[in-house]
Design a protein around this motif. Structure first.
Motif, PDB file in Angstrom:
ATOM      1  N   LYS A   1       7.487  -8.037  54.211  1.00 33.44           N
ATOM      2  CA  LYS A   1       7.733  -7.412  55.536  1.00 33.44           C
ATOM      3  C   LYS A   1       6.822  -7.921  56.584  1.00 33.44           C
ATOM      4  O   LYS A   1       7.105  -8.466  57.779  1.00 33.44           O
ATOM      5  CB  LYS A   1       7.475  -5.752  55.446  1.00 33.44           C
ATOM      6  CG  LYS A   1       8.738  -5.059  55.238  1.00 33.44           C
ATOM      7  CD  LYS A   1       8.324  -3.456  55.330  1.00 33.44           C
ATOM      8  CE  LYS A   1       9.222  -2.572  54.744  1.00 33.44           C
ATOM      9  NZ  LYS A   1       8.881  -1.127  54.709  1.00 33.44           N
ATOM     10  N   ARG A   2       5.470  -7.878  55.924  1.00 35.01           N
ATOM     11  CA  ARG A   2       4.343  -8.423  56.905  1.00 35.01           C
ATOM     12  C   ARG A   2       4.551 -10.046  57.044  1.00 35.01           C
ATOM     13  O   ARG A   2       4.547 -10.436  58.249  1.00 35.01           O
ATOM     14  CB  ARG A   2       3.167  -8.218  56.198  1.00 35.01           C
ATOM     15  CG  ARG A   2       2.023  -7.284  56.903  1.00 35.01           C
ATOM     16  CD  ARG A   2       0.857  -7.056  56.264  1.00 35.01           C
ATOM     17  NE  ARG A   2       1.288  -7.269  55.108  1.00 35.01           N
ATOM     18  CZ  ARG A   2       0.599  -6.671  53.758  1.00 35.01           C
ATOM     19  NH1 ARG A   2      -0.071  -6.078  53.926  1.00 35.01           N
ATOM     20  NH2 ARG A   2       0.957  -6.758  52.857  1.00 35.01           N
ATOM     21  N   GLU A   3       4.912 -10.627  56.056  1.00 36.26           N
ATOM     22  CA  GLU A   3       4.769 -12.035  56.179  1.00 36.26           C
ATOM     23  C   GLU A   3       6.186 -12.810  57.098  1.00 36.26           C
ATOM     24  O   GLU A   3       5.801 -13.632  57.858  1.00 36.26           O
ATOM     25  CB  GLU A   3       5.149 -12.633  54.883  1.00 36.26           C
ATOM     26  CG  GLU A   3       4.708 -14.038  54.693  1.00 36.26           C
ATOM     27  CD  GLU A   3       4.874 -14.690  53.456  1.00 36.26           C
ATOM     28  OE1 GLU A   3       4.454 -14.011  52.501  1.00 36.26           O
ATOM     29  OE2 GLU A   3       5.114 -15.766  53.145  1.00 36.26           O
ATOM     30  N   PHE A   4       7.159 -11.870  56.934  1.00 38.72           N
ATOM     31  CA  PHE A   4       8.479 -12.313  57.759  1.00 38.72           C
ATOM     32  C   PHE A   4       8.755 -11.588  59.062  1.00 38.72           C
ATOM     33  O   PHE A   4       9.760 -11.556  59.599  1.00 38.72           O
ATOM     34  CB  PHE A   4       9.535 -12.576  56.966  1.00 38.72           C
ATOM     35  CG  PHE A   4       9.290 -13.603  55.802  1.00 38.72           C
ATOM     36  CD1 PHE A   4       9.636 -14.785  55.994  1.00 38.72           C
ATOM     37  CD2 PHE A   4       8.843 -13.251  54.481  1.00 38.72           C
ATOM     38  CE1 PHE A   4       9.561 -15.800  54.914  1.00 38.72           C
ATOM     39  CE2 PHE A   4       9.080 -14.280  53.542  1.00 38.72           C
ATOM     40  CZ  PHE A   4       8.987 -15.588  53.881  1.00 38.72           C
ATOM     41  N   GLY A   5       7.846 -10.486  59.336  1.00 34.45           N
ATOM     42  CA  GLY A   5       8.052  -9.573  60.537  1.00 34.45           C
ATOM     43  C   GLY A   5       9.345  -8.812  60.268  1.00 34.45           C
ATOM     44  O   GLY A   5      10.164  -8.565  61.386  1.00 34.45           O
ATOM     45  N   LEU A   6       9.567  -8.485  59.014  1.00 33.17           N
ATOM     46  CA  LEU A   6      10.822  -7.650  59.048  1.00 33.17           C
ATOM     47  C   LEU A   6      10.634  -6.125  59.042  1.00 33.17           C
ATOM     48  O   LEU A   6       9.444  -5.816  58.304  1.00 33.17           O
ATOM     49  CB  LEU A   6      11.671  -8.129  57.720  1.00 33.17           C
ATOM     50  CG  LEU A   6      12.034  -9.663  57.790  1.00 33.17           C
ATOM     51  CD1 LEU A   6      12.342  -9.825  56.127  1.00 33.17           C
ATOM     52  CD2 LEU A   6      13.355  -9.699  58.436  1.00 33.17           C
ATOM     53  N   ASP A   7      11.227  -5.393  59.435  1.00 30.49           N
ATOM     54  CA  ASP A   7      11.436  -3.947  59.515  1.00 30.49           C
ATOM     55  C   ASP A   7      11.829  -3.304  58.060  1.00 30.49           C
ATOM     56  O   ASP A   7      11.076  -2.382  57.287  1.00 30.49           O
ATOM     57  CB  ASP A   7      12.198  -3.014  60.686  1.00 30.49           C
ATOM     58  CG  ASP A   7      11.648  -3.476  61.990  1.00 30.49           C
ATOM     59  OD1 ASP A   7      10.537  -3.658  61.955  1.00 30.49           O
ATOM     60  OD2 ASP A   7      12.477  -3.390  62.907  1.00 30.49           O
ATOM     61  N   GLU A   8      12.867  -4.001  57.500  1.00 27.96           N
ATOM     62  CA  GLU A   8      13.210  -3.500  56.152  1.00 27.96           C
ATOM     63  C   GLU A   8      13.565  -4.635  55.188  1.00 27.96           C
ATOM     64  O   GLU A   8      14.039  -5.764  55.593  1.00 27.96           O
ATOM     65  CB  GLU A   8      14.577  -2.698  56.410  1.00 27.96           C
ATOM     66  CG  GLU A   8      14.527  -1.618  55.277  1.00 27.96           C
ATOM     67  CD  GLU A   8      16.176  -1.122  55.652  1.00 27.96           C
ATOM     68  OE1 GLU A   8      16.711  -1.033  56.479  1.00 27.96           O
ATOM     69  OE2 GLU A   8      16.732  -0.834  54.472  1.00 27.96           O
ATOM     70  N   VAL A   9      12.955  -4.093  54.041  1.00 21.67           N
ATOM     71  CA  VAL A   9      13.115  -5.265  52.973  1.00 21.67           C
ATOM     72  C   VAL A   9      13.774  -4.626  51.838  1.00 21.67           C
ATOM     73  O   VAL A   9      13.229  -3.504  51.241  1.00 21.67           O
ATOM     74  CB  VAL A   9      11.852  -6.052  52.623  1.00 21.67           C
ATOM     75  CG1 VAL A   9      11.961  -6.940  51.287  1.00 21.67           C
ATOM     76  CG2 VAL A   9      11.465  -7.028  53.724  1.00 21.67           C
ATOM     77  N   VAL A  10      14.711  -5.238  51.340  1.00 24.91           N
ATOM     78  CA  VAL A  10      15.435  -4.566  49.796  1.00 24.91           C
ATOM     79  C   VAL A  10      15.128  -5.508  48.570  1.00 24.91           C
ATOM     80  O   VAL A  10      15.274  -6.553  48.865  1.00 24.91           O
ATOM     81  CB  VAL A  10      16.952  -4.530  49.993  1.00 24.91           C
ATOM     82  CG1 VAL A  10      17.589  -3.872  48.768  1.00 24.91           C
ATOM     83  CG2 VAL A  10      17.196  -3.848  51.320  1.00 24.91           C
ATOM     84  N   LYS A  11      14.403  -4.949  47.859  1.00 19.45           N
ATOM     85  CA  LYS A  11      14.187  -5.399  46.621  1.00 19.45           C
ATOM     86  C   LYS A  11      15.210  -5.620  45.290  1.00 19.45           C
ATOM     87  O   LYS A  11      15.468  -4.409  44.893  1.00 19.45           O
ATOM     88  CB  LYS A  11      12.821  -5.066  46.034  1.00 19.45           C
ATOM     89  CG  LYS A  11      12.270  -6.037  44.904  1.00 19.45           C
ATOM     90  CD  LYS A  11      10.953  -5.314  44.532  1.00 19.45           C
ATOM     91  CE  LYS A  11      10.572  -6.033  43.212  1.00 19.45           C
ATOM     92  NZ  LYS A  11      10.066  -5.066  41.918  1.00 19.45           N
ATOM     93  N   LEU A  12      15.880  -6.598  45.123  1.00 18.42           N
ATOM     94  CA  LEU A  12      17.044  -6.430  44.229  1.00 18.42           C
ATOM     95  C   LEU A  12      16.474  -7.534  43.023  1.00 18.42           C
ATOM     96  O   LEU A  12      17.452  -8.443  42.531  1.00 18.42           O
ATOM     97  CB  LEU A  12      18.322  -6.858  44.776  1.00 18.42           C
ATOM     98  CG  LEU A  12      18.881  -6.050  45.859  1.00 18.42           C
ATOM     99  CD1 LEU A  12      20.250  -6.665  46.293  1.00 18.42           C
ATOM    100  CD2 LEU A  12      19.258  -4.490  45.284  1.00 18.42           C
ATOM    101  N   ALA A  13      15.301  -7.638  42.817  1.00 19.10           N
ATOM    102  CA  ALA A  13      14.911  -8.724  41.779  1.00 19.10           C
ATOM    103  C   ALA A  13      14.502  -8.351  40.593  1.00 19.10           C
ATOM    104  O   ALA A  13      14.206  -8.991  39.427  1.00 19.10           O
ATOM    105  CB  ALA A  13      13.408  -9.287  42.364  1.00 19.10           C
ATOM    106  N   SER A  14      14.163  -7.007  40.303  1.00 16.01           N
ATOM    107  CA  SER A  14      13.726  -6.483  38.999  1.00 16.01           C
ATOM    108  C   SER A  14      14.373  -5.476  38.008  1.00 16.01           C
ATOM    109  O   SER A  14      13.576  -4.864  37.499  1.00 16.01           O
ATOM    110  CB  SER A  14      12.110  -6.150  39.236  1.00 16.01           C
ATOM    111  OG  SER A  14      11.423  -7.009  39.871  1.00 16.01           O
TER     112      SER A  14
END
Ligand SMILES: Cc1ncc(COP(=O)(O)O)c(C=O)c1O
Length: 366
Positions: A23-36
């Motif tokens: 979120k911080r790195e790309f300036g996003l409000d929402e990030v969904v984790k579909l990795a693990s």
């Protein structure tokens, strides 16, 4: 160091980036984790109710790098973040060190009696164990130095020592570290560090910078009162940490345990208060021993090992029947002694009055 051949070029497990970091790195409000392969529906509302004020998403894996806790501990002890490794308790770190450096054909040097997990883990890895008896309840560092040979991989210095509570004098330790061959890792296990009040105990952090073969182990289980959360940490030069990290399980501290450890670190007043109360409690035991002519080891911890002039197993059982669980010296390699954790003033007073009763029954006290 005599690292296991297999880990020479091994890299630590690379977990996905934590959501907050992306979120911080790309300036996003929402990030969904579909990795693990975690559960997108989270967890049961019953668990949520149980957790109360904690709103962490426990359905996702914790930060395997423990970044926020890492920053807090690095600031607290004043080292670089890359000089730290976190364990599921320091027990985990002992297992990691052992797994990385012990195998059939090498040996490990430790004091006896000392903390049982050094021996236990070394046995599992099939390394030879060289035990050096304590001298007057303290590590005999000169004899330990003599025990080191060309096949020695790890030396354990439990400081303060469990079960005696004794420390090694700084001058002796410095002399020892000067002479230990640089390819032998010296583990300074400081699980009881926060309780130490002797001027003879120098803050050993400077040794980490001075000696590339030193690692210090500390824990949140003792003075910080978080034994059930299982958080311990190791401090060493970056090269040692980089070799140990691949041996660590990727997510060995939970989200909650990382958070509570940070909160605990922020309350140093609590540690000071506990240390003071512990000192007063220790005096209750020391006075009892002096009054009854019982030997005790000078403890720099929150426990004390003292003589009962009776079968320690009998004293252990008698005290259990009266509602106190202690450790019999027989189980610790110190027959005729008991190891007692220093409790609150009230607990200590009750314990000692019941012990007086038991020792009188055993014919020890007139
Ligand atoms: C000397 C010493 N080292 C390490 C440990 C392990 O502590 P933890 O795994 O809870 O950090 C203990 C626990 O009793 C101990 O006495």
């Amino acid at each position: 160091m005599k690292w296991k051949q297999q880990i020479y070029d091994m890299k630590a497990y690379q977990p996905g980036k934590p959501i907050e970091e992306v979120k911080r790195e790309f300036g996003l409000d929402e990030v969904v984790k579909l990795a693990s392969n975690e559960n997108p529906y989270g967890f049961s509302p019953k668990v949520k109710a149980f957790l109360g004020g904690d709103h962490s998403n426990h359905a996702i894996y914790p930060d395997g790098y423990a970044k926020t806790l890492r920053t807090a501990v690095a600031n607290h002890v004043n080292v670089q973040e890359t000089q730290l490794i976190f364990g599921n308790g320091s027990d985990d770190l002992i297992a990691i060190i052992t797994r990385a450096l012990l195998y059939p054909g090498v040996n490990t040097v430790m004091a006896a009696p000392s903390f049982s997990q050094y021996r236990h883990n070394a046995e599992i890895e099939g390394a030879e164990i060289k035990e050096v008896p304590l001298k007057d309840g303290k590590h005999d560092l000169l004899a330990m130095l003599d025990a080191i040979d060309e096949n020695t991989s790890v030396v354990w210095v439990c400081n303060p020592n469990n079960p005696t509570g004794t420390i090694v004098q700084d001058e002796e330790l410095q002399n020892f570290l000067e002479k230990v061959p640089s390819e032998v890792l010296v583990v300074l296990d400081e699980a009881y560090f926060e309780y130490v009040n002797s001027p003879d105990f120098k803050d050993t952090l400077s040794y980490v910078n001075q000696y590339p073969n030193v690692i210090i182990l500390r824990t949140f289980s003792k003075a910080y009162g978080l034994a059930s959360f299982r958080v311990g940490y190791g401090i060493a030069q970056e090269e040692v940490i980089a070799k140990l990290d691949p041996v660590r399980a990727p997510f060995n501290n939970t989200i909650l345990s990382q958070k509570v450890a940070i909160a605990a670190l922020e309350d140093q007043e609590f540690i000071i208060e506990c240390k003071e109360s512990n000192e007063n409690g220790k005096k209750q035991y020391e006075e009892f021993c002096v009054r009854h002519g019982l030997n005790f080891y000078p403890s720099q911890t929150n426990f004390i090992l003292f003589e009962v002039k009776a079968d320690s197993d009998v004293v252990f059982k008698e005290m259990m029947q009266r509602g106190f669980i202690i450790r019999s010296g027989n189980a610790l390699g110190v027959p005729g002694y008991i190891r007692v954790t220093i409790g609150t003033e009230e607990q200590n007073a009750k314990f000692l009055s019941l012990l007086e009763e038991v020792l009188s029954e055993q014919g020890v006290l007139a």
